[in-house]
Design an enzyme around this catalytic site. Structure first.
Site, mmCIF file in Angstrom:
data_model
loop_
_atom_site.group_PDB
_atom_site.id
_atom_site.type_symbol
_atom_site.label_atom_id
_atom_site.label_comp_id
_atom_site.label_asym_id
_atom_site.label_seq_id
_atom_site.Cartn_x
_atom_site.Cartn_y
_atom_site.Cartn_z
ATOM 1 N N CYS A 21 0.000 4.424 1.691
ATOM 2 C CA CYS A 21 -0.325 5.506 2.621
ATOM 3 C C CYS A 21 0.852 5.880 3.529
ATOM 4 O O CYS A 21 0.969 7.030 3.946
ATOM 5 C CB CYS A 21 -1.573 5.189 3.423
ATOM 6 S SG CYS A 21 -1.492 3.637 4.299
ATOM 7 N N TYR A 75 -1.796 -7.410 17.363
ATOM 8 C CA TYR A 75 -0.705 -6.810 18.136
ATOM 9 C C TYR A 75 -0.508 -7.566 19.449
ATOM 10 O O TYR A 75 0.491 -7.380 20.120
ATOM 11 C CB TYR A 75 -1.003 -5.321 18.384
ATOM 12 C CG TYR A 75 -1.188 -4.591 17.074
ATOM 13 C CD1 TYR A 75 -0.085 -4.155 16.349
ATOM 14 C CD2 TYR A 75 -2.455 -4.415 16.512
ATOM 15 C CE1 TYR A 75 -0.239 -3.552 15.110
ATOM 16 C CE2 TYR A 75 -2.619 -3.811 15.275
ATOM 17 C CZ TYR A 75 -1.502 -3.382 14.575
ATOM 18 O OH TYR A 75 -1.651 -2.810 13.344
ATOM 19 N N LYS A 85 -11.154 -7.133 7.572
ATOM 20 C CA LYS A 85 -10.522 -6.151 8.452
ATOM 21 C C LYS A 85 -11.417 -4.957 8.646
ATOM 22 O O LYS A 85 -11.920 -4.460 7.641
ATOM 23 C CB LYS A 85 -9.213 -5.727 7.777
ATOM 24 C CG LYS A 85 -8.464 -4.648 8.480
ATOM 25 C CD LYS A 85 -7.283 -4.242 7.660
ATOM 26 C CE LYS A 85 -6.698 -2.994 8.294
ATOM 27 N NZ LYS A 85 -5.694 -2.393 7.496
ATOM 28 N N GLU A 141 -16.412 -8.267 -3.390
ATOM 29 C CA GLU A 141 -14.970 -7.940 -3.348
ATOM 30 C C GLU A 141 -14.152 -9.225 -3.312
ATOM 31 O O GLU A 141 -13.187 -9.389 -4.058
ATOM 32 C CB GLU A 141 -14.638 -7.114 -2.098
ATOM 33 C CG GLU A 141 -14.953 -5.632 -2.178
ATOM 34 C CD GLU A 141 -13.911 -4.850 -2.989
ATOM 35 O OE1 GLU A 141 -12.971 -5.459 -3.515
ATOM 36 O OE2 GLU A 141 -14.064 -3.620 -3.095
ATOM 37 N N CYS A 153 0.873 -1.175 0.000
ATOM 38 C CA CYS A 153 0.000 0.000 0.000
ATOM 39 C C CYS A 153 0.910 1.225 0.000
ATOM 40 O O CYS A 153 2.109 1.104 0.238
ATOM 41 C CB CYS A 153 -0.880 0.004 1.246
ATOM 42 S SG CYS A 153 -2.165 1.268 1.208
ATOM 43 N N LYS A 193 -11.850 -4.767 3.253
ATOM 44 C CA LYS A 193 -11.252 -3.814 4.185
ATOM 45 C C LYS A 193 -12.178 -2.609 4.258
ATOM 46 O O LYS A 193 -12.433 -1.932 3.257
ATOM 47 C CB LYS A 193 -9.873 -3.391 3.686
ATOM 48 C CG LYS A 193 -9.241 -2.314 4.554
ATOM 49 C CD LYS A 193 -7.815 -2.057 4.148
ATOM 50 C CE LYS A 193 -7.228 -0.924 4.953
ATOM 51 N NZ LYS A 193 -5.849 -0.630 4.560
ATOM 52 N N ARG A 219 -10.614 7.904 3.584
ATOM 53 C CA ARG A 219 -10.377 6.814 2.634
ATOM 54 C C ARG A 219 -11.684 6.192 2.127
ATOM 55 O O ARG A 219 -11.698 5.088 1.595
ATOM 56 C CB ARG A 219 -9.537 5.724 3.295
ATOM 57 C CG ARG A 219 -8.225 6.186 3.895
ATOM 58 C CD ARG A 219 -7.217 5.045 3.920
ATOM 59 N NE ARG A 219 -6.135 5.217 4.868
ATOM 60 C CZ ARG A 219 -5.170 6.110 4.777
ATOM 61 N NH1 ARG A 219 -5.151 6.962 3.759
ATOM 62 N NH2 ARG A 219 -4.216 6.171 5.693
ATOM 63 N N CYS A 275 -3.660 6.291 -0.197
ATOM 64 C CA CYS A 275 -3.109 4.966 -0.517
ATOM 65 C C CYS A 275 -2.639 4.813 -1.952
ATOM 66 O O CYS A 275 -2.416 3.693 -2.420
ATOM 67 C CB CYS A 275 -4.129 3.899 -0.158
ATOM 68 S SG CYS A 275 -4.488 3.889 1.614
HETATM 69 C C1 PBG Z 1 -2.889 0.525 5.000
HETATM 70 C C2 PBG Z 1 -3.202 -0.196 6.251
HETATM 71 C C3 PBG Z 1 -3.883 0.300 7.348
HETATM 72 C C4 PBG Z 1 -3.927 -0.722 8.288
HETATM 73 C C5 PBG Z 1 -3.268 -1.809 7.750
HETATM 74 N N1 PBG Z 1 -2.844 -1.468 6.472
HETATM 75 C C6 PBG Z 1 -4.404 1.652 7.633
HETATM 76 C C7 PBG Z 1 -5.449 2.281 6.853
HETATM 77 O O1 PBG Z 1 -6.031 1.710 5.936
HETATM 78 O O2 PBG Z 1 -5.689 3.449 7.150
HETATM 79 C C8 PBG Z 1 -4.588 -0.620 9.636
HETATM 80 C C9 PBG Z 1 -4.222 -1.660 10.604
HETATM 81 C C10 PBG Z 1 -4.585 -1.338 12.015
HETATM 82 O O3 PBG Z 1 -5.382 -0.433 12.319
HETATM 83 O O4 PBG Z 1 -4.056 -2.038 12.879
HETATM 84 N N2 PBG Z 1 -1.563 0.418 4.629
#
Ligand code: PBG
Length: 332
Positions: free
Chosen positions: A122, A317, A252, A237, A120, A199, A221, A130
């Protein structure tokens, strides 16, 4: 004729009986630990909103990954904080990029560890979106196809540096097919793609954006990530990603989207991942620190719920904490 009452409590009498009929299990093998790789040496900078999570320089990432491996963690996912950001995020495909360096070091220092990479832009763009921007003023948006071309480039660069699994998280249309084609033509036919298929545009990513320094400079986003209200669209998707060649699918965030996870489990036979995201972790930590909940218990209950809903693997985490509790015989 009447029957004696069915008593479901017969199997709840003691821990051994409960384990005998347990339907879902949690194991360190299913957990993926995220890392935020930053430039420098000897750096471990705490992320305020995520107790226990750090931005780490490559040497510290290696050290932590080695410790995690010893605790039973077998997979990690890497996010990069580059030295320089620009309009397109070109540091993401530099052979000497921050994640590329981490991959090489991990490959030689912690050889058994599976290295997943988030694909990605971002974290790499000056504007925090992104991908590549197009349009003026209020009409500014992320250019789908220009971004897809760059994602393919980033993926090949990460594969060259030793990534084991490519995980695009950008939510551009057609990225999985383009990445598959690019990987194959570069000779990486064996590298799987874990698609962040569903996502959602979520407030639960707040703490991550502090950790990854990736908050969008303007807007949000919602023009590329999914609307929280949509379940059927998540299945579309995923179906498209499968058609384009995805090897694994992801949902996610995790806990607030267990319905999506369950539906995906029913519909697709690919390995399924769930991302227990930063905000989910931060909420547990915050309430735990205040003594309002029992952190370990609620954390383990969350992970087992995510597995029960259908996830084969969980990015969290709390992976190391969970692995330690499991090693001590925890059976929540
Ligand atoms: C984008 C990405 C994000 C997360 C994982 N990959 C952030 C977003 O889309 O803003 C979020 C993961 C998290 O909140 O733990 N590269």
């Amino acid at each position: 004729m009447s029957f004696p009452a069915t008593r479901l409590r017969r199997f709840r009498k003691n821990p051994t009986l409960r384990l005998l009929v347990r339907e879902t299990h949690l194991s360190a093998d299913d957990l993926v630990l995220p890392f935020f790789v930053c430039p420098g040496e000897g750096i471990a900078k705490a992320v305020g909103s995520m107790p226990g999570v750090f931005q780490q320089s490559v040497d510290r990432v290696v050290e932590t990954a080695r410790e995690a491996y010893a605790e039973g963690i077998r997979a990690i996912i890497l996010f990069g904080l580059p030295e320089h950001k620009d309009e397109v995020g070109s540091a993401a495909w530099s052979p000497d990029g921050i994640v590329q360096r981490a991959l090489r070091a991990l490959g030689s220092e912690v050889p058994g560890m599976i290295k997943i990479v988030d694909v990605c832009f971002c974290e790499y763009t000056s504007h925090g979106h992104c991908g590549v921007l197009t349009g003026l003023g209020e009409n500014t948006t992320v250019d789908n196809d220009a971004t897809v071309a760059n994602l393919a480039r980033q993926s090949v660069s990460l594969a060259e540096a030793g990534a084991d699994i490519i995980a695009p998280s950008d939510m551009m249309d057609g990225r999985v097919g383009a990445i598959r084609t690019a990987l194959d033509s570069a000779g990486f036919t064996d590298i799987p793609i874990l698609s962040y298929a569903a996502k959602f545009a979520s407030g639960f990513y707040g703490p991550f954006r502090e950790a990854a320094e990736s908050t969008p400079a303007f807007g949000d986003r919602r023009s590329y990530q999914m609307d929280a209200a949509n379940g059927r669209e998540a299945l579309r998707e995923a179906a498209l990603d499968v058609e384009e060649g995805a090897d694994m699918l992801m949902v996610k965030p995790a806990l607030p989207y267990l319905d999506i996870l369950a539906k995906m489990r029913e519909r697709f036979d690919l390995p399924l991942a769930a991302y227990h995201v930063s905000g989910e972790y931060a909420m547990l930590k915050a309430a735990g620190e205040r003594g309002w909940i029992d952190y370990n218990r609620v954390m383990m209950e969350s992970l087992i719920a995510i597995r029960r809903a259908g996830a084969d693997l969980i990015i969290t985490y709390a992976a190391r904490e969970a692995a330690r509790l499991l090693a001590e015989g925890w059976s929540e």
